[in-house]
Design a protein around this motif. Structure first.
Motif, short mmCIF file in Angstrom:
data_model
loop_
_atom_site.label_atom_id
_atom_site.label_comp_id
_atom_site.label_asym_id
_atom_site.label_seq_id
_atom_site.Cartn_x
_atom_site.Cartn_y
_atom_site.Cartn_z
N GLN A 38 50.24 53.18 50.57
CA GLN A 38 49.75 51.87 50.97
C GLN A 38 50.51 51.38 52.18
O GLN A 38 51.60 51.85 52.47
CB GLN A 38 49.86 50.87 49.82
N ARG B 63 40.76 43.48 44.47
CA ARG B 63 39.73 44.38 45.00
C ARG B 63 40.08 45.85 44.89
O ARG B 63 39.25 46.69 44.54
CB ARG B 63 39.47 44.05 46.47
N GLY B 64 41.33 46.17 45.22
CA GLY B 64 41.77 47.56 45.20
C GLY B 64 41.60 48.21 43.83
O GLY B 64 40.84 49.16 43.68
N ALA C 193 38.08 48.67 42.86
CA ALA C 193 37.39 49.77 43.52
C ALA C 193 37.67 51.09 42.80
O ALA C 193 36.94 52.06 42.96
CB ALA C 193 37.83 49.86 44.98
N PHE C 194 38.75 51.09 42.00
CA PHE C 194 39.06 52.31 41.26
C PHE C 194 38.72 52.16 39.78
O PHE C 194 39.27 52.84 38.92
CB PHE C 194 40.53 52.69 41.44
N ARG D 214 49.27 42.93 47.47
CA ARG D 214 48.02 43.67 47.58
C ARG D 214 48.29 45.17 47.67
O ARG D 214 47.63 45.97 47.02
CB ARG D 214 47.24 43.21 48.82
N ALA D 215 49.29 45.53 48.46
CA ALA D 215 49.60 46.95 48.61
C ALA D 215 50.12 47.54 47.30
O ALA D 215 49.84 48.69 46.97
CB ALA D 215 50.64 47.14 49.71
N LEU E 122 47.89 48.81 43.68
CA LEU E 122 47.38 50.14 43.35
C LEU E 122 48.49 51.07 42.86
O LEU E 122 48.27 52.25 42.70
CB LEU E 122 46.68 50.74 44.57
#
Lengths: 562, 277
Positions: free
Chosen positions: A375, A397-398, A401-402, A446-447, A450
């Motif tokens: 990231q 969001r991240g 998305a997974f 945010r980073a 995930l």
């Protein structure tokens, strides 16, 4: 007035100055009851973080304030005159005559369509009465260009601003400011947009010119390193009020105000004795092998394209849990390196091995899966958040998305926001409601959403104020421990690299010129380029003195910014 | 909702909006005020305005001009809005694909766009309507088909500007898909100028429709302003009211839409609205 008295009379005195902001602002006064003086042959530094009102004062000196703000009380006296009370003619004589100003961004301060020699000439012609002859003016321009240390003045005066480098442009600005032998030079963050080595040259130039001509200099900066290097006296500003003022020695050695102490502590310093070499996992996590990248910029029809080498056989290895700093000046290819690892920029050649796969061979879904573990946090916290997306969504969001469910992802986002030092309710707000430091915390959250194994921080703290910078660095250091993150920390600021990294790579024009453990690189640099960079660190003499580091103690703990 | 509040304070934008609302109301209540069809002959031919109970007079066949203008508002608004929407769908799709993917795709799509831009819109519209039978649907599609290029160019420019922004790259690194990035991140940030241009496209669409009807290429079953002017133009020297009133209706409506669109542009453009505040 005798000459002796005149020599002592201040060239600038600011007396109880208050500048009112228009109604509905976040505070009634931009600047409140500020008083200080600049004497001839003296450098006074106005220090403060963004929003402290330091630029407002500089603009008030030349009566350049925007229409919506007014001087509410007090006065500014420049060489015996109050610019606010002058008529247009007298004001024109003052600006660029008695008092000259240079700005942060030299490119936007020069007229892009005029040759620089012409622009300096204009400065002389506007002010000198009677009008000097063309030959005299030309001679004067040559002289000025030589004085500011520009090579080949004859060729240079015929150049356009875009043909010059940032440092050369700033020298031209200084030549313009010097054209009429001003008694006062105002420099508003003159080196902030420049590389460290250039910064040092420019500061030296200003200092030399000051000594030669005995002019007073008002230097506005946010960097205590710069203050330590050039200032005679310091005025510390916060929220428009003077917190402390005095000589450099007094203020830097024994600050009286807590705020000053905080600012000085926040200056990133190489604490080499404290750097423990973390026992790193022996298996390499990420291997970059012989990366090549050349940018080709098309020029005219017949001219060959201009080539900029961003990576010339760059190889590096990142181990688990390790922090690797990539340092270099602008144009060294350090950001391109980070972007190539993220596959945001396509390299021309070489390999990027992560987890046993070559990232460069991956496409589509496989790339998406691999990127999840890598990231990036970008430099500009204002550009890297979608202005129309709520903070919680940006973080959730991240994982969504997974395949994580929305409720679960939002729950996790709230937890992360708390972890990075913000409030959980921040999830329902928009990015514009946050300050720069807070936004950068959001970007970090945010980073991390995930659960990456490698975090690339591309100048992640460069756009922030020093105190906020220190907090974000501390946060990153904590998270690195907690989540066993490997980090690639890209920065132009060697002080920051020294503070956070285990190992350092020095890049110059796309080539690695030096690589090694932080302590080794900083104490015994092998490459001449590294030595130049180290010498150019502002305030190095001051902050690296024995005994100073012990005062500052360990990293400040992460806390909520502003 | 700041934008809505700012719009309420925008003087010329509000004038446009109010006038536009009046036109909409007239279009809505036309069947109540004029229960008789506008095609019905209700008086002697060439009745001047105010006589025989006809506010705006009668036309060459004794049809009520006022009823025609009111019913024409329906046609103009429906065609104007629907064809601007059609143009927006075509233009935004092409512009988005072109701007996001770039390269060869961009090259091909932009050459197609230029092809449409070089052919005069009105000539192409005449050609298309004459080829297909003129009906409400074909007219809407035709006007949409000739009005999309500016929207495509604008959308492409906005996408080019936003495509490499860091928040878009961050979304990419977060594993979001192409469609998600385009619809969720780029389009919402590009929508303001697109909306402004679309609103101005409504005005040009109304003019195009009027021009087509004037040429006799409108839907023969619909009473439209352009048709009325076309029918009345031959007798304009002795019966001015037959063409002047529908003409004024076009002028006022188009002007109102333009004022509204410019107001919208001022409010949605952060640089201008900041200067205002």
């Amino acid at each position: 007035m005798s000459d002796a008295v005149r020599a002592k009379a201040p060239v600038l005195s600011v007396e109880g100055l208050s500048i009112a902001l228009p109604e509905g602002g976040d505070r009634p006064f931009a600047v409140e009851n500020v008083s200080f003086e600049v004497k001839p042959n003296e450098v006074v530094c106005l220090v403060g973080e963004s929003g402290s009102g330091k630029s407002m004062i500089a603009h008030a000196v030349l009566s350049l304030l925007p229409k919506s703000v007014d001087i509410a009380a007090g006065a500014v006296i420049v060489a015996g005159q109050d610019p606010a009370k002058l008529d247009r003619q007298a004001l024109r004589r003052l600006r660029g005559g008695e008092a000259a100003m240079i700005f942060q961004e030299p490119l936007s301060s020069l007229n892009p369509l005029k040759r620089v020699g012409r622009q300096i000439e204009e400065m002389i012609l506007t002010h000198q009465k009677p009008m000097p002859s063309a030959i005299e003016v030309h001679e004067r321009v040559q002289q000025l260009l030589t004085q500011v240390g520009l090579p080949n003045p004859k060729l240079l005066e015929k150049s356009y601003p875009f043909e010059l480098s940032g440092g050369q442009r700033q020298r031209v600005m200084i030549a313009m400011a010097m054209a009429n032998r001003p008694a006062l030079l105002i420099a508003d963050e003159p080196t902030t947009a420049l590389d460290v080595t250039t910064q040092r040259q420019i500061l030296r130039l200003i200092d030399d010119l000051r000594r030669d001509r005995g002019m007073g200099v008002l230097l506005i900066t946010h960097d205590f390193g710069v203050v330590a290097d050039v200032a005679d006296r310091v005025v510390v500003l916060r929220h428009g009020k003077v917190v402390e003022q005095g000589t450099v020695e007094e203020v830097l050695r024994s600050p009286k105000a807590d705020y000053t102490r905080e600012l000085i502590d926040a200056v990133p310093k190489a604490r080499l004795d404290e750097i423990r070499r973390t026992a790193v996992h022996p298996t390499p996590l990420l291997e970059v092998i012989g990366l090549e990248k050349t940018f080709r910029v098309k020029r005219g029809l017949l001219q060959p394209p201009r080539e900029v080498v961003a990576a010339d056989g760059v190889s590096l290895t990142l181990y688990e849990g390790e922090t690797l700093a990539v340092v270099g000046e602008s144009g060294s290819g350090k950001s391109t390196l980070g972007r190539m690892i993220m596959r945001l920029t396509e390299p021309d050649g070489g390999a990027i091995r992560f987890n046993g796969q070559d990232l460069r061979q991956l496409r589509g879904e496989a790339l998406r899966q691999a990127r999840k573990q890598l990231q990036i946090v970008f430099q500009d916290p204002f550009a890297s958040l979608d202005p129309r997306q709520k903070v919680g969504d940006a973080i959730a969001r991240g994982p969504m998305a997974f395949g994580t469910s929305r409720t679960e992802a939002m729950e996790q986002a709230r937890k992360l926001l708390v972890r990075v030092g913000l409030n959980a309710v921040a999830a329902d707000r928009y990015p514009h409601e946050f300050s720069g430091g807070q936004r950068q915390r959001i970007c970090i959250a945010r980073a991390l959403a995930l659960k990456p194994r490698v975090l690339i921080a591309d100048e992640a703290v460069s756009a922030l104020d020093v105190s906020v910078q220190a907090q974000v660095l501390a946060l990153l250091a904590e998270l690195r421990q907690e989540m066993k993150l490997a980090m690639i920390f890209i920065t132009h600021d060697l002080r920051i690299a020294a503070e956070i990294a285990d190992r350092v790579i020095v890049l110059q024009k796309g080539r690695i010129v030096e690589e090694g453990a932080t302590a080794d690189v900083f104490t015994a640099p092998q490459a001449a380029y590294t030595r130049d960079l180290l010498d150019a660190i502002p305030g190095r003499d001051f902050f690296d003195q024995p005994g100073f580091a012990s005062v500052t103690g360990a990293l400040p703990t992460a806390r909520m910014s502003s | 909702m700041d934008a809505a509040r700012a719009f309420l304070r925008h003087p010329s934008g509000m004038v446009g909006l109010v006038v536009l609302l009046v036109v909409v109301v007239i279009a809505l209540i036309a069947p109540i005020v004029f229960p008789v069809s506008p095609w019905e002959m209700v008086s002697a031919p060439f009745t001047p305005p105010g006589e025989d109970g006809l506010l705006l007079g009668g036309d060459t066949l004794g049809r009520d001009v006022a009823a025609g203008v009111a019913y024409g508002a329906r046609v103009s608004l429906v065609i104007g809005i629907a064809s601007a929407m059609a143009a927006m769908v075509i233009g935004v799709t092409i512009g988005a694909i072109s701007g996001y993917f770039g390269g060869k795709v961009d090259l091909v799509l932009m050459r197609v766009t230029e092809l449409f831009q070089t052919i005069p819109a009105f000539v192409l519209a005449i050609l298309l309507v004459a080829t297909f039978n003129p009906s409400l649907l074909t007219i809407i599609l035709t006007i949409g088909a000739v009005s999309w290029p500016p929207l495509a160019r604008l959308t492409r420019a906005e996408f080019l500007r936003l495509r490499n922004r860091e928040f878009v790259e961050a979304a990419l690194c977060q594993g979001e898909g192409t469609l998600q990035i385009v619809l969720g991140h780029i389009l919402p940030n590009a929508i303001s100028p697109i909306l402004v241009v679309t609103s101005l496209t409504v005005a040009t669409a109304i003019l195009l429709e009027s021009a087509l009807s004037f040429m006799g290429l409108g839907d023969p079953n619909l009473m439209s302003w352009g048709f009325m002017i076309g029918a009345g133009r031959t007798v304009i020297r002795n019966a001015w009211w037959m063409s002047v009133f529908p003409g004024l209706a076009i002028l006022i409506t188009v002007l109102a839409i333009n004022l509204f669109g410019e107001g919208l542009s001022d409010v949605l453009n952060p640089r201008v609205s900041r200067r205002r505040s």
